[in-house]
Design a protein around this motif. Structure first.
Motif, short mmCIF file in Angstrom:
data_model
loop_
_atom_site.label_atom_id
_atom_site.label_comp_id
_atom_site.label_asym_id
_atom_site.label_seq_id
_atom_site.Cartn_x
_atom_site.Cartn_y
_atom_site.Cartn_z
N PHE A 238 0.86 -1.19 0.00
CA PHE A 238 0.00 0.00 0.00
C PHE A 238 0.89 1.24 0.00
O PHE A 238 1.79 1.37 0.82
CB PHE A 238 -0.92 0.00 1.23
N GLN A 239 0.64 2.14 -0.93
CA GLN A 239 1.45 3.35 -1.05
C GLN A 239 0.65 4.57 -0.59
O GLN A 239 -0.52 4.70 -0.91
CB GLN A 239 1.88 3.57 -2.51
N LEU A 240 1.31 5.44 0.15
CA LEU A 240 0.69 6.68 0.61
C LEU A 240 1.45 7.87 0.05
O LEU A 240 2.66 7.81 -0.10
CB LEU A 240 0.76 6.76 2.14
N ALA A 241 0.72 8.94 -0.21
CA ALA A 241 1.35 10.18 -0.66
C ALA A 241 1.30 11.18 0.48
O ALA A 241 0.57 12.17 0.45
CB ALA A 241 0.62 10.71 -1.89
N LEU A 242 2.10 10.92 1.52
CA LEU A 242 2.08 11.79 2.70
C LEU A 242 2.47 13.23 2.36
O LEU A 242 2.00 14.16 2.99
CB LEU A 242 3.02 11.24 3.77
N HIS A 243 3.31 13.40 1.34
CA HIS A 243 3.76 14.74 0.95
C HIS A 243 2.62 15.60 0.39
O HIS A 243 2.74 16.81 0.30
CB HIS A 243 4.90 14.65 -0.08
N GLU A 244 1.50 14.97 0.04
CA GLU A 244 0.36 15.71 -0.49
C GLU A 244 -0.61 16.18 0.60
O GLU A 244 -1.55 16.90 0.33
CB GLU A 244 -0.39 14.85 -1.51
N LEU A 245 -0.37 15.77 1.84
CA LEU A 245 -1.25 16.15 2.94
C LEU A 245 -0.94 17.58 3.40
O LEU A 245 0.18 18.07 3.22
CB LEU A 245 -1.09 15.18 4.11
N PRO A 246 -1.90 18.27 4.01
CA PRO A 246 -1.68 19.64 4.49
C PRO A 246 -0.54 19.69 5.51
O PRO A 246 -0.26 18.72 6.21
CB PRO A 246 -3.01 20.01 5.15
N HIS A 247 0.08 20.87 5.63
CA HIS A 247 1.24 21.06 6.50
C HIS A 247 0.96 20.71 7.96
O HIS A 247 1.83 20.25 8.68
CB HIS A 247 1.75 22.51 6.41
N TYR A 248 -0.28 20.92 8.42
CA TYR A 248 -0.58 20.66 9.83
C TYR A 248 -0.57 19.17 10.17
O TYR A 248 -0.57 18.80 11.34
CB TYR A 248 -1.91 21.30 10.26
N LEU A 249 -0.53 18.31 9.15
CA LEU A 249 -0.42 16.88 9.40
C LEU A 249 1.02 16.37 9.31
O LEU A 249 1.29 15.21 9.58
CB LEU A 249 -1.32 16.09 8.43
N GLU A 250 1.95 17.27 8.94
CA GLU A 250 3.36 16.88 8.89
C GLU A 250 3.79 16.40 10.27
O GLU A 250 3.48 17.00 11.28
CB GLU A 250 4.24 18.07 8.49
N ASN A 251 4.51 15.32 10.30
CA ASN A 251 5.04 14.74 11.54
C ASN A 251 3.95 14.32 12.52
O ASN A 251 4.23 14.13 13.71
CB ASN A 251 6.01 15.71 12.23
N ARG A 252 2.71 14.21 12.07
CA ARG A 252 1.61 13.79 12.96
C ARG A 252 1.09 12.41 12.56
O ARG A 252 0.13 11.92 13.15
CB ARG A 252 0.45 14.80 12.92
N ILE A 253 1.71 11.81 11.53
CA ILE A 253 1.26 10.50 11.06
C ILE A 253 2.42 9.52 11.12
O ILE A 253 3.48 9.73 10.53
CB ILE A 253 0.72 10.59 9.62
N LEU A 254 2.22 8.46 11.87
CA LEU A 254 3.17 7.37 11.97
C LEU A 254 2.59 6.20 11.18
O LEU A 254 1.37 6.07 11.07
CB LEU A 254 3.37 6.96 13.44
N LEU A 255 3.43 5.34 10.67
CA LEU A 255 2.95 4.20 9.88
C LEU A 255 3.37 2.89 10.52
O LEU A 255 4.48 2.77 11.05
CB LEU A 255 3.47 4.28 8.44
N ALA A 256 2.48 1.93 10.49
CA ALA A 256 2.75 0.58 10.99
C ALA A 256 2.28 -0.41 9.93
O ALA A 256 1.28 -0.17 9.25
CB ALA A 256 2.02 0.34 12.31
N ASP A 257 3.01 -1.49 9.78
CA ASP A 257 2.65 -2.51 8.80
C ASP A 257 1.92 -3.65 9.48
O ASP A 257 2.18 -3.98 10.64
CB ASP A 257 3.90 -3.05 8.11
N MET A 258 1.01 -4.27 8.74
CA MET A 258 0.31 -5.46 9.23
C MET A 258 0.18 -6.45 8.09
O MET A 258 0.30 -6.08 6.92
CB MET A 258 -1.06 -5.10 9.80
N PRO A 259 -0.08 -7.71 8.40
CA PRO A 259 -0.26 -8.71 7.34
C PRO A 259 -1.49 -8.42 6.50
O PRO A 259 -2.41 -7.74 6.94
CB PRO A 259 -0.46 -10.03 8.11
N VAL A 260 -1.50 -8.95 5.29
CA VAL A 260 -2.66 -8.79 4.41
C VAL A 260 -3.81 -9.63 4.96
O VAL A 260 -3.67 -10.84 5.15
CB VAL A 260 -2.33 -9.24 2.98
N VAL A 261 -4.92 -8.98 5.24
CA VAL A 261 -6.14 -9.66 5.68
C VAL A 261 -7.29 -8.97 4.96
O VAL A 261 -7.62 -7.83 5.27
CB VAL A 261 -6.34 -9.56 7.20
#
Length: 196
Positions: A134-157
């Motif tokens: 799964f790909q995310l375009a975090l750079h396209e999110l508004p500035h106020y969300l910078e450094n406010r999103i952490l990512l974790a991986d999980m198995p495909v279900v």
């Protein structure tokens, strides 16, 4: 303590929800994950199990996990469940706790549309749980969300509550899609069966 809040309709809660909570807990050393059924989610309105039934299924699902709890705050409050209102209330009740809100990675791009998102982003971090590839375009999110999103991986279900409700309504098996105790609760109560 570091507390992950995992909100959702949980109609019904299934193993994908539990795996996401565990993936976030493990990735960021959360002390607890609180599963919080919404009363009426702002992004989807549907007929299904009542708030009380969804709370009880969630309690059944997390029973036995020492770091998982159930939060009834939104169901008891009633009305449309906005995360900003809930987080404000939780921070008043638990001022010493550090809250993280756990969401599916597919919801990360939708965050700018959440009620009160700018204030919410100042109050908490989000943990976006993603499936492999799964790909995310975090750079396209508004500035106020910078450094406010952490990512974790999980198995495909590939499981959805909608599919589980449809299977149950058709009399098909839902075993192993939901925890055993949730399966028993649904079966015992005839939840999701089509009424004549």
């Amino acid at each position: 303590m570091k507390i992950g809040i995992m909100g959702g309709t949980f109609d019904p809660i299934h193993i994908g929800h539990l795996l996401a909570g565990e993936a976030a807990r493990d990735a960021y050393g959360l002390d607890q994950v609180w599963f919080m059924p919404s009363h009426i989610p702002p992004h989807k309105h549907q007929a299904g199990a009542s708030g009380t039934e969804r709370l009880e299924m969630t309690r059944e699902a997390v029973a036995g996990h020492p770091a998982f709890e159930v939060l009834d705050i939104e169901v008891l409050r009633g009305g449309v469940s906005y995360t900003i209102d809930t987080i404000k209330e939780l921070q008043k009740l638990h001022p010493a706790e550090d809250f993280y809100f756990i969401i599916g990675a597919d919801m990360v791009n939708y965050l700018p549309h959440w009620q009160g998102i700018e204030e919410l982003a100042q109050r908490i971090c989000f943990i976006g749980v993603r499936r492999p590839g799964f790909q995310l375009a975090l750079h396209e999110l508004p500035h106020y969300l910078e450094n406010r999103i952490l990512l974790a991986d999980m198995p495909v279900v590939d499981i959805s509550s909608t599919d589980i409700r449809e299977r149950a309504a058709e009399g098909r098996t839902i075993r192993y899609l939901v925890p055993d105790r949730v399966h028993d609760y649904i079966t015992r109560g005839g939840l999701y069966e089509v009424q004549p």
